[in-house]
Design an enzyme around this catalytic site. Structure first.
Site, PDB file in Angstrom:
ATOM      1  N   GLU A  41      41.827  32.225  31.238  1.00  0.00           N
ATOM      2  CA  GLU A  41      41.023  31.757  32.374  1.00  0.00           C
ATOM      3  C   GLU A  41      39.584  32.149  32.140  1.00  0.00           C
ATOM      4  OE1 GLU A  41      42.224  33.790  35.884  1.00  0.00           O
ATOM      5  OE2 GLU A  41      44.128  32.733  36.010  1.00  0.00           O
TER       6      GLU A  41
ATOM      7  N   LYS B   1      36.405  34.006  32.860  1.00  0.00           N
ATOM      8  CA  LYS B   1      36.073  35.246  33.579  1.00  0.00           C
ATOM      9  C   LYS B   1      34.686  35.067  34.182  1.00  0.00           C
ATOM     10  CE  LYS B   1      35.846  40.251  33.363  1.00  0.00           C
ATOM     11  NZ  LYS B   1      35.117  40.204  34.624  1.00  0.00           N
TER      12      LYS B   1
ATOM     13  N   ARG C 151      35.074  39.896  43.052  1.00  0.00           N
ATOM     14  CA  ARG C 151      36.468  39.565  43.333  1.00  0.00           C
ATOM     15  C   ARG C 151      36.746  39.707  44.826  1.00  0.00           C
ATOM     16  NH1 ARG C 151      41.508  42.154  39.992  1.00  0.00           N
ATOM     17  NH2 ARG C 151      43.221  41.173  41.144  1.00  0.00           N
TER      18      ARG C 151
ATOM     19  N   ARG D  62      36.543  43.570  46.599  1.00  0.00           N
ATOM     20  CA  ARG D  62      37.367  44.323  45.645  1.00  0.00           C
ATOM     21  C   ARG D  62      37.641  45.725  46.173  1.00  0.00           C
ATOM     22  NH1 ARG D  62      37.421  47.880  41.642  1.00  0.00           N
ATOM     23  NH2 ARG D  62      38.346  47.399  39.616  1.00  0.00           N
TER      24      ARG D  62
ATOM     25  N   GLU E  75      37.386  34.726  42.552  1.00  0.00           N
ATOM     26  CA  GLU E  75      36.091  35.319  42.210  1.00  0.00           C
ATOM     27  C   GLU E  75      35.001  34.527  42.917  1.00  0.00           C
ATOM     28  OE1 GLU E  75      34.317  38.380  39.566  1.00  0.00           O
ATOM     29  OE2 GLU E  75      36.374  37.923  40.148  1.00  0.00           O
TER      30      GLU E  75
ATOM     31  N   PHE F 128      42.282  32.281  41.555  1.00  0.00           N
ATOM     32  CA  PHE F 128      43.081  32.435  40.335  1.00  0.00           C
ATOM     33  C   PHE F 128      44.492  32.968  40.575  1.00  0.00           C
ATOM     34  CE2 PHE F 128      40.239  36.240  40.490  1.00  0.00           C
ATOM     35  CZ  PHE F 128      41.199  37.216  40.713  1.00  0.00           C
TER      36      PHE F 128
ATOM     37  N   ARG G   6      46.328  48.963  36.244  1.00  0.00           N
ATOM     38  CA  ARG G   6      45.493  48.428  35.171  1.00  0.00           C
ATOM     39  C   ARG G   6      46.320  48.487  33.886  1.00  0.00           C
ATOM     40  NH1 ARG G   6      39.926  47.838  34.580  1.00  0.00           N
ATOM     41  NH2 ARG G   6      39.378  49.283  36.261  1.00  0.00           N
TER      42      ARG G   6
ATOM     43  N   LYS H  33      40.835  41.407  29.431  1.00  0.00           N
ATOM     44  CA  LYS H  33      39.511  40.770  29.436  1.00  0.00           C
ATOM     45  C   LYS H  33      39.052  40.614  27.999  1.00  0.00           C
ATOM     46  CE  LYS H  33      38.313  44.113  32.932  1.00  0.00           C
ATOM     47  NZ  LYS H  33      37.332  45.043  33.432  1.00  0.00           N
TER      48      LYS H  33
END
Length: 559
Positions: free
Chosen positions: A247, A249, A254, A269, A299, A339, A414, A420
């Protein structure tokens, strides 16, 4: 339950640095808390009044607080202000003022935790003309009945400067210990609801079975799933098992969108409610999202006059604006690129595979000028993904996200199921934990800042370096104004600062360093931006810095 019991807990927590002792202290306290107090006491223990997603703010600064204490004690405001120079802490100075109180009501009653909490709620909910005077009177009434130790911690709660070293991880462990429930179930329930009050009450009343049943609730934001960084496209594909969804970025902010009929709430976020600042996105969501009830993520990107994306700081400017919002809508137009979808009409989708969630997102969203679905590519081919990456960069975006097709949504985690890919090493978001006064014409300003990375296990912020470059004179004026109330102690030119403010820094490289307890040091760090969208516990962790160090060495070909 009397407030002095909570104040004594704060005092004990402040006197120890041992995490296990702190956890036991909080757990023992929680065991004594009445069921109807559990909804708010966990927040008071953290030094807050409300969850981070609650819009209410106390709106009380140091001057108003001092006036309230002066009204309650009969001691001049200037005298209280001057006392801070000796104590180094307004809470301590207020405790001293209350100790010397010149007047006390005959009708004075011991403070209860519930009364303190309800008064602080009243303070937060008092707005409009004359609100400052009303807030002052509400607080003065508390200080009239407060013991010195109580006054100290009421003041710190009001100012958000508690300093007891209790963070989310410690509170999670304490709830588990207090009510004999599994820590992983407490963690899961909190990640799904972002509400420690709710979680603590369920833990006490329903135990493990109740916690296991906790699910997503519209109006309570979910902790976002996070990504690590890959060195390149090839590494990302390998990590994803040979095929991935790529996707764009976006360089934006966010957000998590909760739709409940005609009511739309948007969280940043950091899980702050930013709905009022972006009304055009709210209206666009109502048109674009077909289900009556849904939670989606995306985003938010600011768009320049040339149609290209602007840096994410422009979105933060929109979030901060409370007045003249229509004017800002014209100056900084926004676009939301969705997303993911986490919930639709009563059904949680977080345990659904990513590609099924993506298909569902495409089914429920009718794109319009303000709301779109993030552009993507599913491929096994490195060259094809490289071309998509190149196009994303040419369009002014940050890079790509790579997502594992069968990945479930893991709130707050995470991991390597999302990666990323960017052309440079990831910037770091670190907390200012200290500073040094400048020299010459900048002697009255803080000129360099000690950076700390978060250790979730201990709740500490461990030093990783000092940044002094990248700041304008105006920046230094603003940072000095912002950080001065957070100074804990001074020693020569060095000051220690309560970890509250997060900044983004770039750097030449990460080095291993025996100089710092963290084990790492940043080489040539440079200030990039203030991260108002992040709280201290959203800052990069020591583990994250270790991961980036390994990535850096791989990119150099050393690992």
């Amino acid at each position: 339950m009397r407030y002095i019991e909570l104040a004594q807990l704060y005092q004990k927590l402040e006197k120890t640095t041992m995490k296990l002792i702190k956890t036991r202290l909080v757990a023992d306290f929680l065991k004594k808390v009445p069921e109807d107090h559990l909804e708010f006491i966990p927040y008071l223990i953290l030094g807050d009044v409300f969850p981070e997603w609650d819009e209410r703010e106390l709106g009380v600064g140091e001057k108003l607080l001092i006036k309230a204490v002066s009204m309650a004690t009969g001691i001049d405001s200037k005298e209280i202000e001057n006392s801070v120079k000796d104590t180094g802490d307004l809470g301590e100075s207020i405790a001293l003022a209350v100790k010397r109180r010149k007047q006390k009501s005959f009708f004075s009653q011991p403070l209860t935790i519930k009364r303190v909490y309800q008064t602080l709620v009243k303070v937060a909910e008092t707005t409009g003309e004359g609100s400052q005077d009303k807030k002052m009177k509400y607080l003065a009434n508390l200080f009239m009945d407060a013991e010195p130790i109580e006054a100290k911690y009421i003041a710190r709660t009001v100012l958000g400067t508690m300093r007891t070293g209790v963070a989310e991880g410690l509170l999670r462990d304490a709830i588990s210990l207090a009510f004999n429930v599994k820590v992983e179930l407490v963690e899961r329930a909190y990640m799904l609801t972002s509400d420690f009050g709710f979680v603590a009450k369920i833990a006490k009343t329903e135990g493990n079975d109740g916690l296991a049943k906790v699910t997503i609730q519209i109006g309570k934001p979910i902790k976002p799933m996070l990504a690590q960084q890959a060195a390149n496209i090839k590494e990302a594909l390998l990590e994803m098992g040979g095929e991935a969804e790529f996707e764009i970025k976006y360089d934006g902010a966010r957000v998590q969108v909760h739709k409940d009929g005609e009511k739309v709430t948007i969280y940043s976020r950091r899980l702050e409610n930013v709905t009022r600042a972006i009304p055009e996105i709210v209206e666009a969501i109502k048109e674009a999202l077909k289900p009556a009830k849904a939670i989606v993520e995306g985003e938010l990107v600011a768009i320049g006059e040339d149609g290209r994306p602007l840096p994410f700081q422009y979105v933060l400017r929109r979030f901060r604006r409370k007045y003249n919002i229509e004017e800002m809508m014209e100056k900084i137009p926004l676009e939301l690129n969705l997303f993911d979808v986490l919930y639709v009409d009563g059904v949680s989708l977080i345990d659904t595979k990513f590609m099924e969630r993506r298909k569902k997102l495409e089914e429920i969203v009718e794109a319009n000028g303000k709301v779109k679905i993030a552009e993507n590519l599913i491929t096994k081919n490195v060259e094809e993904a490289e071309q998509f990456y190149k196009r994303a960069l040419e369009m002014g975006h940050e890079g790509l996200m790579a997502k594992r097709l069968d990945a479930i949504y893991e709130p707050g985690n995470r991991g390597k199921k999302w990666l990323k890919i960017k052309p440079t090493m990831e910037n770091l978001d670190l907390v200012i934990i200290g500073a040094e006064w400048g020299e010459g014409r900048r002697a009255h300003l803080l000129g360099s800042f000690i950076l700390g990375a978060y250790d979730p296990e201990t709740g500490e912020f461990l030093e990783v370096g000092k940044v002094g470059s990248g700041f304008t004179d105006d920046d230094l004026v603003e940072f000095t104004k912002m950080l001065r109330p957070l100074i804990i102690k001074e020693e020569g030119k060095r000051v220690w600062i309560q970890p509250k403010v997060v900044i983004e820094v770039t750097y030449q490289e990460i080095q291993k360093s025996p100089k710092y307890r963290s084990g790492f040091a940043l080489r040539f760090p440079r200030y990039v931006a203030l991260r108002e969208d992040k709280g201290p516990e959203d800052a990069d962790t020591i583990e994250r810095i270790a991961q980036l160090y390994e990535l850096q060495e791989r990119m150099k070909g050393k690992v």
